[in-house]
Design a protein around this motif. Structure first.
Motif, mmCIF file in Angstrom:
data_model
loop_
_atom_site.group_PDB
_atom_site.id
_atom_site.type_symbol
_atom_site.label_atom_id
_atom_site.label_comp_id
_atom_site.label_asym_id
_atom_site.label_seq_id
_atom_site.Cartn_x
_atom_site.Cartn_y
_atom_site.Cartn_z
ATOM 1 N N SER A 212 17.188 -26.530 29.678
ATOM 2 C CA SER A 212 16.057 -26.645 28.761
ATOM 3 C C SER A 212 15.560 -25.279 28.317
ATOM 4 O O SER A 212 15.286 -25.041 27.134
ATOM 5 N N GLY A 213 15.448 -24.345 29.273
ATOM 6 C CA GLY A 213 15.032 -22.988 28.916
ATOM 7 C C GLY A 213 16.042 -22.293 28.024
ATOM 8 O O GLY A 213 15.667 -21.548 27.107
ATOM 9 N N GLY A 214 17.345 -22.533 28.275
ATOM 10 C CA GLY A 214 18.369 -21.942 27.425
ATOM 11 C C GLY A 214 18.303 -22.464 26.001
ATOM 12 O O GLY A 214 18.496 -21.701 25.046
ATOM 13 N N MET A 215 18.026 -23.757 25.846
ATOM 14 C CA MET A 215 17.900 -24.316 24.495
ATOM 15 C C MET A 215 16.703 -23.719 23.773
ATOM 16 O O MET A 215 16.760 -23.410 22.574
ATOM 17 N N ALA A 216 15.592 -23.549 24.503
ATOM 18 C CA ALA A 216 14.423 -22.906 23.889
ATOM 19 C C ALA A 216 14.711 -21.446 23.564
ATOM 20 O O ALA A 216 14.292 -20.934 22.514
ATOM 21 N N GLY A 217 15.428 -20.753 24.461
ATOM 22 C CA GLY A 217 15.786 -19.364 24.182
ATOM 23 C C GLY A 217 16.692 -19.238 22.979
ATOM 24 O O GLY A 217 16.554 -18.311 22.163
ATOM 25 N N LEU A 218 17.638 -20.167 22.835
ATOM 26 C CA LEU A 218 18.502 -20.163 21.651
ATOM 27 C C LEU A 218 17.668 -20.394 20.397
ATOM 28 O O LEU A 218 17.915 -19.769 19.353
ATOM 29 N N ALA A 219 16.673 -21.275 20.499
ATOM 30 C CA ALA A 219 15.771 -21.488 19.361
ATOM 31 C C ALA A 219 15.051 -20.205 18.989
ATOM 32 O O ALA A 219 14.921 -19.869 17.806
ATOM 33 N N GLY A 220 14.585 -19.463 20.001
ATOM 34 C CA GLY A 220 13.920 -18.192 19.718
ATOM 35 C C GLY A 220 14.851 -17.186 19.062
ATOM 36 O O GLY A 220 14.458 -16.477 18.127
ATOM 37 N N GLY A 221 16.093 -17.132 19.536
ATOM 38 C CA GLY A 221 17.056 -16.236 18.906
ATOM 39 C C GLY A 221 17.333 -16.610 17.465
ATOM 40 O O GLY A 221 17.467 -15.742 16.587
ATOM 41 N N LEU A 222 17.401 -17.909 17.205
ATOM 42 C CA LEU A 222 17.642 -18.366 15.833
ATOM 43 C C LEU A 222 16.439 -18.120 14.935
ATOM 44 O O LEU A 222 16.591 -17.927 13.724
ATOM 45 N N LEU A 223 15.239 -18.132 15.502
ATOM 46 C CA LEU A 223 14.056 -17.831 14.697
ATOM 47 C C LEU A 223 14.070 -16.398 14.172
ATOM 48 O O LEU A 223 13.429 -16.098 13.159
ATOM 49 N N MET A 224 14.772 -15.528 14.865
ATOM 50 C CA MET A 224 14.868 -14.144 14.406
ATOM 51 C C MET A 224 15.772 -13.996 13.181
ATOM 52 O O MET A 224 15.739 -12.969 12.511
ATOM 53 N N VAL A 225 16.582 -15.027 12.902
ATOM 54 C CA VAL A 225 17.486 -14.939 11.750
ATOM 55 C C VAL A 225 16.706 -14.896 10.435
ATOM 56 O O VAL A 225 16.907 -13.970 9.634
ATOM 57 N N PRO A 226 15.798 -15.852 10.162
ATOM 58 C CA PRO A 226 15.056 -15.758 8.904
ATOM 59 C C PRO A 226 13.862 -14.820 8.965
ATOM 60 O O PRO A 226 13.359 -14.381 7.930
ATOM 61 N N THR A 227 13.396 -14.481 10.173
ATOM 62 C CA THR A 227 12.155 -13.705 10.291
ATOM 63 C C THR A 227 12.411 -12.211 10.337
ATOM 64 O O THR A 227 11.693 -11.422 9.713
ATOM 65 N N ASN A 228 13.412 -11.782 11.117
ATOM 66 C CA ASN A 228 13.827 -10.375 11.185
ATOM 67 C C ASN A 228 12.797 -9.434 11.805
ATOM 68 O O ASN A 228 12.921 -8.224 11.695
ATOM 69 N N PHE A 229 11.758 -9.970 12.436
ATOM 70 C CA PHE A 229 10.849 -9.118 13.207
ATOM 71 C C PHE A 229 10.169 -9.988 14.252
ATOM 72 O O PHE A 229 10.113 -11.208 14.143
ATOM 73 N N ASN A 230 9.670 -9.335 15.285
ATOM 74 C CA ASN A 230 9.027 -10.056 16.386
ATOM 75 C C ASN A 230 7.676 -9.428 16.668
ATOM 76 O O ASN A 230 7.475 -8.223 16.487
ATOM 77 N N ASP A 231 6.759 -10.264 17.144
ATOM 78 C CA ASP A 231 5.399 -9.809 17.406
ATOM 79 C C ASP A 231 4.776 -10.752 18.431
ATOM 80 O O ASP A 231 5.082 -11.953 18.442
ATOM 81 N N TYR A 232 3.903 -10.244 19.270
ATOM 82 C CA TYR A 232 3.312 -11.073 20.315
ATOM 83 C C TYR A 232 2.453 -12.205 19.751
ATOM 84 O O TYR A 232 2.246 -13.236 20.413
#
Length: 286
Positions: A212-232
């Protein structure tokens, strides 16, 4: 069942093509985020339906995946096309670390520990990355064979995220249909009887939380594709609560039931903002 998968996949591809070619870039990006977050919601389905466990920190696992994906490119020079896999690995590892102590206690302790993680994660991320957003050192340029113009990168990002998500859902669904899925349900309904038949309930639940955590982590990695930046600020503590509430509201026994929750989480704030019913909203929440 196989026919249903084929039909569903054909409909999914058709919708993606229709939206990618006809919708505005903003709508395409929002749909890309929906597809990515559907994986995190699917992870909640695995945890709640198949294992009978509760996670109140799924948003934190998404954030862990986003952090790992971005920094594996910025700090280690990994190809951007593979960076979501770093999110998958990071989310699974953190899930396992959280699960090891909590699963030896009553089930409520996993919910409490993940809730604590959800509250602490934005604070930790702010200390690690600072107050300013961290930009991805890479671009998602569509290959020439796709025929996608350089200024239409949002279309390529949609197809890339959809491909990752489709493969992940297909593999996890196949896993749940087999002996592991049946063992999950046995450990949920009759853990003592499952142990009597030789099923390692603790290790099985540990694997389920890591999955379950890996699936959520993969989702987070994929969110970086259209966003291209990260912030708290992308992963506030209330994000995990919203995800859990939506997962319960639209919950089902199939991974496809994860899609409505992701749709509401992304598009409801946009709908409210367009009608001036709210004045501001978060990146992945309302």
């Amino acid at each position: 069942m196989r026919l249903a998968w084929i039909v569903g996949s054909a409909i999914f591809v058709g919708v993606c093509l229709r939206v990618a070619l006809a919708a505005t870039p903003k709508i395409v990006t929002d749909l890309t985020n929906v597809i990515a977050l559907s994986l995190a919601f699917a992870g909640l389905v695995v945890l709640t339906h198949y294992l009978g466990l509760l996670s109140l920190g799924q948003g934190a696992f998404v954030g862990v995946g986003a952090y790992a994906a971005l920094h594996v490119v910025n700090d280690f020079g990994a190809p951007v096309l593979w960076m979501p896999l770093a999110g998958l690995i990071a989310g699974a590892l953190v899930g396992a670390v959280v699960a090891i102590p909590s699963l030896r206690l009553p089930k409520a302790y996993l919910a409490l520990l993940t809730l604590s993680l959800g509250v602490a994660f934005p604070i930790i991320l702010r200390q690690v990355d600072g107050n300013l957003p961290v930009t991805l050192d890479g671009e998602f340029v569509a290959p020439s064979w796709t025929g996608i113009a350089e200024n239409d990168e949002h279309i390529w990002e949609l197809f890339l995220v959809a491909a990752y998500a489709s493969i992940a859902i297909f593999l996890v669904q196949g896993l749940l249909r087999g002996p592991i899925g049946r063992a999950f349900i046995a450990s949920r309904d009759q853990p003592e009887a499952a142990r009597a038949f030789g099923i390692p309930v603790y290790r099985l639940r540990l694997f389920g939380v890591a999955l379950s955590g890996g699936m959520a982590g993969l989702a987070g990695g994929l969110l970086m594709v259209p966003t291209n930046f990260n912030d708290y600020t992308h992963f506030p503590e209330e994000l995990s609560i919203k995800m859990f509430a939506l997962a319960m509201a639209f919950g089902g026994s199939r991974l496809i039931s994860a899609v409505p929750g992701a749709l509401v989480l992304i598009f409801l704030p946009v709908w409210l903002l367009d009608r001036n019913w709210v004045v501001e909203y978060g990146w992945v929440g309302f």
